[in-house]
Write an enzyme that holds these catalytic residues in place. Structure first.
Site, PDB file in Angstrom:
ATOM      1  N   SER A 155       0.939  -1.216  -0.076  1.00 40.14           N
ATOM      2  CA  SER A 155       0.072   0.292  -0.098  1.00 40.14           C
ATOM      3  C   SER A 155       0.706   1.170   0.069  1.00 40.14           C
ATOM      4  O   SER A 155       0.205   2.331  -0.077  1.00 40.14           O
ATOM      5  CB  SER A 155      -0.937  -0.230   1.093  1.00 40.14           C
ATOM      6  OG  SER A 155      -0.387   0.371   2.469  1.00 40.14           O
ATOM      7  N   LYS A 193       1.645   4.230   7.459  1.00 37.48           N
ATOM      8  CA  LYS A 193       0.741   4.977   6.488  1.00 37.48           C
ATOM      9  C   LYS A 193       1.161   6.407   6.662  1.00 37.48           C
ATOM     10  O   LYS A 193       1.724   6.845   7.839  1.00 37.48           O
ATOM     11  CB  LYS A 193      -0.728   4.836   7.075  1.00 37.48           C
ATOM     12  CG  LYS A 193      -1.349   3.534   6.513  1.00 37.48           C
ATOM     13  CD  LYS A 193      -1.566   3.199   5.080  1.00 37.48           C
ATOM     14  CE  LYS A 193      -2.122   2.049   4.940  1.00 37.48           C
ATOM     15  NZ  LYS A 193      -1.296   0.924   5.071  1.00 37.48           N
TER      16      LYS A 193
END
Length: 234
Positions: A155, A193
């Site tokens: 991701s 993230k």
């Protein structure tokens, strides 16, 4: 903090004492560390003694006593397994950066503990065990305590972070909008993230269009560190 050679010598002496009850000779130390002369061993022994890891016993040839080991090498008492990426994982004696220069003027690398794996996808549990340490040049790190994590998932590929990479994290419980962080979600799941602050909420943003941004209340997300570097093997 010990340099790589200091750490290697300390562990060699410790293992030799455990196996035979007798400290290794200077020749054995020199050969074990692949050094050219005993003078290098003398410098390492002196440094370990000054840092309180060993003690040389007076009036006895080659008598060395190990007083303590680095926390990352010392045996630990098993604790009940808890879920998630506990803050205790990144507290204590981690890879603290400071300039370490040997007598030849060479800057020594820093040992940084690898604390497990981190999801770069949907949040998953992070392994809580210190599995091993890696050697990192000091100029890859920033002042403070550091740890490393192995990356799972894709991701963050548009940020140049690939599955199998090792990310270097500086311990911190705060971050600015745009920082790539290790975030603990609901006290039990960790993920890597980009953090965005949206009013009273916190968004954990992927760097891959295949993943959606996840938004949480501020009480659901705790920052555990900020990305400062990356290591990749080909």
């Amino acid at each position: 903090m010990l340099t790589r050679k200091q750490h290697e010598l300390l562990m060699f002496i410790h293992e030799k004492l455990k196996e035979t009850g007798v400290p290794p000779s200077f020749d054995e130390m020199k050969d074990a560390l692949d050094l050219r002369s005993k003078s290098g061993i003398h410098r390492l022994i002196k440094a370990l003694e000054e840092r309180g890891f060993i003690r040389r016993l007076p009036n006895r040839a080659r008598a060395v006593e190990v007083l303590r080991l680095p926390e990352s090498s010392a045996p630990s008492v098993a604790a009940p397994r808890s879920r998630g990426f506990s803050p205790s994982v990144i507290e204590g004696s981690l890879g603290r950066v400071r300039s370490v220069v040997d007598t030849d003027g060479v800057i020594e690398p820093v040992l940084v503990p690898v604390m497990g794996r981190i999801a770069a996808g949907v949040p998953i549990e992070a392994i809580q065990n210190h599995s091993h340490s890696i050697v990192v040049p000091p100029d890859m790190l920033t002042p403070g305590d550091h740890y490393a994590l192995e990356v799972l998932g894709d991701s963050m590929i548009d940020a140049g972070i690939l599955e199998g990479d090792t990310v270097l994290i500086r311990k911190s419980d705060t971050a600015e909008t745009g920082d790539i962080v290790v975030a603990l979600v609901d006290g039990e799941e960790a993920t890597l993230k980009r953090l965005r602050k949206k009013g009273a909420s916190i968004a954990l943003e992927a760097a891959n269009p295949a993943y959606e941004t996840r938004i949480f209340g501020p009480d659901r997300v705790r920052v555990q560190g900020k990305l400062v570097g990356l290591i990749r093997r080909y």
